[in-house]
Design an enzyme around this catalytic site. Structure first.
Site, PDB file in Angstrom:
ATOM      1  N   PHE A 110      34.723  36.081  43.634  1.00  0.00           N
ATOM      2  CA  PHE A 110      34.574  34.660  43.313  1.00  0.00           C
ATOM      3  C   PHE A 110      34.498  33.883  44.610  1.00  0.00           C
ATOM      4  O   PHE A 110      35.386  33.971  45.460  1.00  0.00           O
ATOM      5  CB  PHE A 110      35.737  34.139  42.469  1.00  0.00           C
ATOM      6  CG  PHE A 110      35.547  32.695  42.062  1.00  0.00           C
ATOM      7  CD1 PHE A 110      34.766  32.383  40.957  1.00  0.00           C
ATOM      8  CD2 PHE A 110      36.113  31.673  42.784  1.00  0.00           C
ATOM      9  CE1 PHE A 110      34.559  31.054  40.593  1.00  0.00           C
ATOM     10  CE2 PHE A 110      35.912  30.340  42.431  1.00  0.00           C
ATOM     11  CZ  PHE A 110      35.135  30.035  41.333  1.00  0.00           C
TER      12      PHE A 110
ATOM     13  N   ASP B 152      36.221  35.650  52.919  1.00  0.00           N
ATOM     14  CA  ASP B 152      36.606  34.501  52.101  1.00  0.00           C
ATOM     15  C   ASP B 152      38.122  34.577  51.891  1.00  0.00           C
ATOM     16  O   ASP B 152      38.612  35.340  51.066  1.00  0.00           O
ATOM     17  CB  ASP B 152      35.855  34.547  50.770  1.00  0.00           C
ATOM     18  CG  ASP B 152      36.247  33.437  49.809  1.00  0.00           C
ATOM     19  OD1 ASP B 152      37.285  32.778  50.036  1.00  0.00           O
ATOM     20  OD2 ASP B 152      35.523  33.236  48.818  1.00  0.00           O
TER      21      ASP B 152
ATOM     22  N   LYS C 222      42.139  25.634  49.681  1.00  0.00           N
ATOM     23  CA  LYS C 222      43.322  25.694  48.827  1.00  0.00           C
ATOM     24  C   LYS C 222      44.605  25.260  49.525  1.00  0.00           C
ATOM     25  O   LYS C 222      44.875  24.076  49.648  1.00  0.00           O
ATOM     26  CB  LYS C 222      43.450  27.092  48.210  1.00  0.00           C
ATOM     27  CG  LYS C 222      42.475  27.335  47.041  1.00  0.00           C
ATOM     28  CD  LYS C 222      42.789  28.604  46.314  1.00  0.00           C
ATOM     29  CE  LYS C 222      41.855  28.852  45.132  1.00  0.00           C
ATOM     30  NZ  LYS C 222      42.055  27.935  44.009  1.00  0.00           N
TER      31      LYS C 222
END
Length: 396
Positions: free
Chosen positions: A138, A223, A252
């Site tokens: 993702f 990532d 995040k």
């Protein structure tokens, strides 16, 4: 307004892109949140690995209050003091030489994709543009990042998708080697797959991926949007495996709830970005940088990483004991405080029953309960969460 009235108003005015629980969260402190009816919850979602220092951490709150009174926004046409300081902190504590700031993980991955292609255009003969990514990965919700994401269900209805992405299974070095062509410019992967079900790499997998990239002259992009900023017990997850990427993305937890993202790279690769090749209006704004500076300072200097490691081990051991009691639990896996509990059946009902009892968790991929609590959780917090899980599973 009552909870029901708030939910009705939300359904009327907000697009239905989320399947929401019938709860309106209005306040948070540390590892706990409260809804509009005053009910308290132990939060093991943390905004999906965002509020790593817990809700309303005093250092972050203080930094934002101080900054909002001084300067909230100026354009990147000018130098921004807190941005300069935070970039220096990231460079000092990472492999990277340069940083680009944006506002989210998807934007950070967009920037990484663009940088990889631009670097390849200037240094690999102009014909290499493909990235190899992992199945069940993702990387975001923009057109480029859902295409990079190795989940077909997220791509349905958005054709034509951008070209230039190929997919191989995570943890399969042979498949990766076989997928490289004369068009490949790099490999993009999460060191630990989060949305894909908390999939941990084999011990030498990332080392071999790094070696393949070096041998084939292509870039390695990591990532770390979900697994970076201390989530695994080290500042960045790849540090567990003794490698360094060429490009890394973060977001995040970097601002402990304030929207912020970053793309980091070595000097060699970053040189492909010059004025006009990429930009972000709000990227690196003073408020985001103030929140990020405070967050990283606490992570590095207040023992959070060691605490995360200890609590992660303690939590995993407690969940392993549950596994021995309940056959519905197929496997427990994780590193630090990103932990997955894979089930033999859909986990949706367990999530709802835990919420009814005051514990917030979520389920990814239908069968994996994901636990990403604030890194400040205590043993009593873990004990309380496991007691609720035990009660729920015992009632199934």
């Amino acid at each position: 307004m009552t909870t029901g009235e708030l939910i009705t108003l939300s359904e009327k005015n907000i697009m239905g892109t989320y399947k929401r629980f019938p709860v309106v969260l209005v306040k948070g402190s540390g590892a706990r949140v409260w809804d509009s009816d005053g009910k308290e919850y132990l939060d093991f979602v943390a905004g999906i690995a965002v509020c790593s220092l817990g809700h309303s951490h005093p250092k972050v709150v203080e930094a934002l209050k101080r900054q909002v009174e001084i300067l909230t926004h100026v354009s990147n046409l000018y130098y921004i003091e807190p941005q300069i300081h935070f970039a220096g902190m990231l460079v000092e504590h990472s492999f990277a030489d340069k940083v680009f700031f944006c506002n989210s993980g998807a934007e950070a991955n967009e920037a990484a994709i663009k940088l990889a292609r631009r670097y390849a255009y200037e240094n690999m003969g102009g014909h290499k543009y493909e990235l190899i990514t992992m199945k069940d990965s993702f990387h975001g919700r923009t057109l480029a990042t859902i295409t990079a994401t190795g989940q077909e269900k997220l791509q349905i209805g958005f054709a034509p998708l951008p070209e230039g992405f190929r997919y191989v299974p995570f943890n399969d070095v042979t498949a990766l080697e076989n997928a490289i062509t004369d068009k490949t410019c790099g490999v993009l992967l999460e060191p630990i797959q989060g949305e894909g079900g908390i999939k941990i790499p084999d011990g030498d997998y990332l080392t071999k991926v790094r070696q393949i990239c070096d041998d084939r002259g292509i870039l390695l992009i990591l990532d770390e949007v979900q697994v970076g900023m201390g989530r695994t017990g080290k500042l960045f997850a790849h540090e567990h495996y003794g490698i360094k990427p060429d490009i890394m993305t973060l977001a995040k937890a970097m601002g402990n709830g304030f929207p912020v993202g970053a793309m980091l790279a070595t000097d060699r690769v970053a040189a492909a970005f010059i004025p006009g090749t990429h930009a972000s209006t709000f990227g690196g704004n003073p408020l985001a940088m103030a929140a990020s500076l405070a967050t990283m300072d606490v992570l590095i200097h207040h023992g959070i990483l060691d605490h995360c490691t200890k609590m992660g081990t303690y939590f995993l051991n407690k969940l392993e004991k549950l596994k021995r009691r309940y056959p519905v639990i197929r496997e427990v896996r994780g590193k630090g405080l990103i932990i997955g509990m894979e089930l033999t059946e859909d986990g949706g009902s367990i999530v709802r029953k835990c919420m009814d009892r005051g514990l917030l968790i979520n389920c990814t991929g239908g069968y994996v309960l994901r636990f990403v609590p604030p890194l400040i959780i205590t043993r009593p917090d873990v004990d309380a969460a496991v007691d609720i899980l035990d009660e729920v599973m015992g009632s199934q």
